[in-house]
Design a protein around this motif. Sequence first.
Motif, PDB file in Angstrom:
ATOM      1  N   GLN A 356       0.826  -1.202   0.000  1.00 16.17           N
ATOM      2  CA  GLN A 356       0.000   0.000   0.000  1.00 16.17           C
ATOM      3  C   GLN A 356       0.862   1.254   0.000  1.00 16.17           C
ATOM      4  OE1 GLN A 356      -2.841   0.134   3.179  1.00 16.17           O
ATOM      5  NE2 GLN A 356      -3.523   2.219   2.707  1.00 16.17           N
ATOM      6  N   ASP A 359       2.118   1.801  -3.487  1.00 14.86           N
ATOM      7  CA  ASP A 359       1.048   2.303  -4.365  1.00 14.86           C
ATOM      8  C   ASP A 359       0.756   3.777  -4.085  1.00 14.86           C
ATOM      9  OD1 ASP A 359       0.821  -0.153  -5.549  1.00 14.86           O
ATOM     10  OD2 ASP A 359      -0.869  -0.810  -4.319  1.00 14.86           O
ATOM     11  N   ASP A 360       0.743   4.159  -2.800  1.00 16.59           N
ATOM     12  CA  ASP A 360       0.488   5.556  -2.463  1.00 16.59           C
ATOM     13  C   ASP A 360       1.595   6.469  -3.000  1.00 16.59           C
ATOM     14  OD1 ASP A 360      -1.812   4.807  -1.172  1.00 16.59           O
ATOM     15  OD2 ASP A 360      -0.913   4.784   0.837  1.00 16.59           O
ATOM     16  N   LYS A 363       1.026   6.859  -6.751  1.00 18.87           N
ATOM     17  CA  LYS A 363      -0.107   7.736  -7.078  1.00 18.87           C
ATOM     18  C   LYS A 363       0.232   9.207  -6.863  1.00 18.87           C
ATOM     19  CE  LYS A 363      -3.632   4.286  -5.932  1.00 18.87           C
ATOM     20  NZ  LYS A 363      -4.724   3.912  -4.995  1.00 18.87           N
ATOM     21  N   ASN A 364       1.068   9.481  -5.873  1.00 21.96           N
ATOM     22  CA  ASN A 364       1.420  10.867  -5.563  1.00 21.96           C
ATOM     23  C   ASN A 364       2.691  11.338  -6.266  1.00 21.96           C
ATOM     24  OD1 ASN A 364      -0.699  11.512  -3.589  1.00 21.96           O
ATOM     25  ND2 ASN A 364       0.281   9.967  -2.318  1.00 21.96           N
TER      26      ASN A 364
END
Length: 461
Positions: A356, A359-360, A363-364
């Motif tokens: 996670q 993935d974060d 995305k950022n």
Amino acid sequence: MFRDLFKTFGNCFKIPELKSRILFTFGLLAVARLMAVIRIPGLNGQALADYFHKAQNNGTGGLLGMYNTFAGGAFEHCAIGSLGIMPYISATIILQLLTAVIPSLSKLAREEGGRTKIIQYGRYLTVLICIGQGAYFAANWLQPAKVFSDFVGTLVLIDNRWIYFMEAVSVMTAGTMLLMWLGEQITERGIGNGVSLIITIGILARMDVAVMAAKDMFFPSSGEPTHSLLGTGLLLLVLLIVVVAGVIAITQAQRKIPVQYASRMVGQKMYQGGTNYMPLRVNYAGVMPIIFASSILMFPQTLFTLIANHSKLLRDPALALASAFNYGSWLYLSIYALMILFFSYFWVATQFNEIQIADDLKKNGGYIPGVRPGQGTSDYLHRAMSRITLAGALFLTVIAIIPIILSRQLNINQNVSQFFGGTSILIAVGVLLDTMRQVESHLMMRHYDGFLKKGRVRGRF
């Protein structure tokens, strides 16, 4: 240095909001301490207190002495707070683990208002645990000789055993729920984490008992001292300084992973890129591995003792196994150390989600220099966390076995040895550091100096 420290404490009372929070916290902690001395009606608390005093002077306090320490001395007095705050902590830990392995709870935790529902479930589970533990202790107090090996006397003073049983279980359950409510109020309207502060103040309240026990070791009122003042005294003093310094260093130790953010457009606003750091704590699991290992190792000796009492055929082997799992034996220490290592990795595996996090970051628009985004970042974080977890797990193992070795192998009074390692000192040092950090943040906001002129008190989170 001390003048600056006293000046900082004086500044705390110059800020109205901070002053009210500190006084509110002290007031509720005083109520929590009162619950450790008000006895359950119908019980001879003095008889159990005398037993604990005798057992710990003889070095036989064992797990009951450890439980009594976490309850702030309430258990030995048969007080209304005998169960302490530990049932609430156990319920919280169970729900955290279930949230990590049950998809429906994990989904609920991510929903709006889901965290509030999980907290409510934790309160319900706390009531069930309190009823179970309260019934266990209430039943054992009827026949204390079966649990407290050399206990002589009567604890229950009420003739009607059913009235006593219902009363004791209800009072102890209500006491724990009141402590839980006090902790939540301190967290919301006071300073620091309320539940952790209640445990810490209970541990520190036992310090006077430890001081008196140390005095009796070196300066007994009658007879010869049991230990050499020059040798053992200096060893304990040096060990205390080293352990506290090590706990502070490891508690605040972090590995900073550099993270680079690229410039990105969000809507009609441009966000500039830059470099930041992702802190990975060395002691990520905190005291949880020690609590898990201690809780599980309470069962083997009790189980084998029950088998020996109810089976003539298995009596001898059951007694031998019960003796082998005795608190402080080498088998106990070996299994204890291995379980702490295992649960350190288990806690990280269930609570640290590197997939996670990767993935974060993706995305950022963030990435670790030299590491591919996505799966590459996840693998990198997994390897890094595994390595630093080993250092934290070894540290926890050493700290946890120090008081046991001092108490059981070197014949140091258990009240004294508990302040040289184990869960007690980890909780106390960690909570005090967090509380200092919160107080310092209030001072900095009002342009006052903090506790340290150089640097800041780093939090664990």
